[in-house]
Enzyme design. Structure first.
Site, PDB file in Angstrom:
ATOM      1  N   GLU A 230      41.461  41.924  -0.667  1.00 58.87           N
ATOM      2  CA  GLU A 230      42.528  40.907  -0.657  1.00 58.87           C
ATOM      3  C   GLU A 230      43.773  41.411  -1.381  1.00 58.87           C
ATOM      4  OE1 GLU A 230      41.863  38.166   1.251  1.00 58.87           O
ATOM      5  OE2 GLU A 230      40.030  39.319   1.544  1.00 58.87           O
TER       6      GLU A 230
ATOM      7  N   ARG B 242      60.696  63.542   7.499  1.00 60.81           N
ATOM      8  CA  ARG B 242      61.583  64.115   8.516  1.00 60.81           C
ATOM      9  C   ARG B 242      63.065  64.036   8.136  1.00 60.81           C
ATOM     10  NH1 ARG B 242      63.779  60.872  11.704  1.00 60.81           N
ATOM     11  NH2 ARG B 242      63.936  62.208  13.519  1.00 60.81           N
TER      12      ARG B 242
ATOM     13  N   ASP C 168      71.767  62.384  13.229  1.00 62.69           N
ATOM     14  CA  ASP C 168      73.066  61.866  12.780  1.00 62.69           C
ATOM     15  C   ASP C 168      73.673  60.933  13.815  1.00 62.69           C
ATOM     16  OD1 ASP C 168      74.067  65.283  12.793  1.00 62.69           O
ATOM     17  OD2 ASP C 168      72.480  64.347  11.584  1.00 62.69           O
TER      18      ASP C 168
ATOM     19  N   PRO D 122      52.019  43.373   2.030  1.00 58.46           N
ATOM     20  CA  PRO D 122      52.720  42.447   2.935  1.00 58.46           C
ATOM     21  C   PRO D 122      53.817  41.652   2.216  1.00 58.46           C
ATOM     22  CG  PRO D 122      50.482  41.674   2.498  1.00 58.46           C
ATOM     23  CD  PRO D 122      50.595  43.037   1.906  1.00 58.46           C
TER      24      PRO D 122
END
Ligand code: 4G1
Length: 261
Positions: free
Chosen positions: A115, A153, A168, A88
């Site tokens: 944690e 991808r 594109d 995070p």
């Protein structure tokens, strides 16, 4: 491209590697993918990968030694690679970063649990920290899958040419236009006429305008960083003229309509 995911739950990746674009990319050797079980590098009868935090407090911390050994093992599989921690605290992952990662030879993705991992691993074994967004999760595994999917991808040859065209045109900075399939009339709700016209130029123009207006209404933040094409500028100017016209019509209805309230 080689992906190595480090986790204490390698089985989470089994179906991820097996299906869809990822499954095909592995089968066609566009990518190599593997998981390393961090627990395999833990010591003792219990093979513990976590321990209590120095300084006290609730929750557990991932021990440094098994992680360091697991990263070493990953580097033997993918010697030329960047070691990324899903966390995070990382920079939020986006299409630009996916594109940058797609150019590298290997990615080692470290998935935290509990944690998080011992700070000394973050400081000396991790090249980059990446977050998939601002919310609380129980581990980095799903984040690693998000990164692997977005990067895969973009690797040349992975997508058919039909899909790559879609890439594109907007590439992350405009939303998709609305999609329609049969029937033409679904419970009284109709497919836009232009899409049935067979006029490819008109259809292309409609789709660009639909993408622009949807992005403007739903995600205006995406437009702020966009360099508009000539055609896009023309569409935006047309909206301005249309809105001006509406305002002009209002002012003809007499004083008071445009002032005060
Ligand atoms: C404080 C979110 C803690 C979380 C603040 C996005 C979240 C990995 C990610 C947490 C994680 C906020 C991610 C939190 C993640 C150790 C194991 C960290 C799970 C962990 C906003 C728990 N993108 N979260 N802490 O979720 O790993 O990649």
């Amino acid at each position: 491209m080689k992906f190595v995911a480090l986790t204490i739950f390698p089985e989470m990746f089994n179906s991820f590697w097996a299906y869809g674009i990822i499954g095909k990319a592995i089968a066609e050797k566009h990518i190599f993918a593997s998981t390393i079980n961090i627990r395999d590098f833990a010591e003792g009868r219990h093979k513990t990968t976590d321990d209590r935090p120095f300084g006290g407090g609730c929750g557990m911390v991932m021990k440094p030694e098994p992680l360091a050994k697991a990263i070493q093992a990953a580097k033997e599989i993918a010697p030329v690679s960047k070691t990324v921690l899903l966390s995070p605290q990382g920079r939020v992952f986006d299409q630009k970063t996916a594109g940058d990662f797609a150019e590298s030879e290997g990615l080692i993705l470290v998935c935290g649990r509990y944690e998080g991992i011992d700070e000394r691993i973050s400081n000396s074994f991790i090249d980059e920290e990446i977050s998939i967004g601002d919310y609380v999760l129980t581990g980095g595994e799903i984040g690693a899958m998000v990164v692997i999917e977005a990067v895969t991808r973009l690797i040349p040859g992975v997508l058919g040419s039909a899909d790559s065209a879609l890439q594109d045109s907007f590439s992350g900075s405009l939303l998709d236009f609305g999609h329609y399939t049969r029937p033409r009339d679904f419970e009284g709700s109709k497919v836009p006429d232009v899409l049935l016209s067979g006029n490819h130029k008109d259809i292309e123009n409609w789709r660009l305008e639909a993408s622009l207006i949807r992005t403007f209404l739903k995600r205006p933040d995406l437009l702020e960083s966009r360099t508009f094409s000539k055609q896009e500028i023309e569409i935006l100017k047309k909206w301005c003229r249309d809105i001006e016209k509406i305002i002009q019509t209002q002012s003809l209805r007499g004083p008071g309509t445009l002032s005060g309230n």
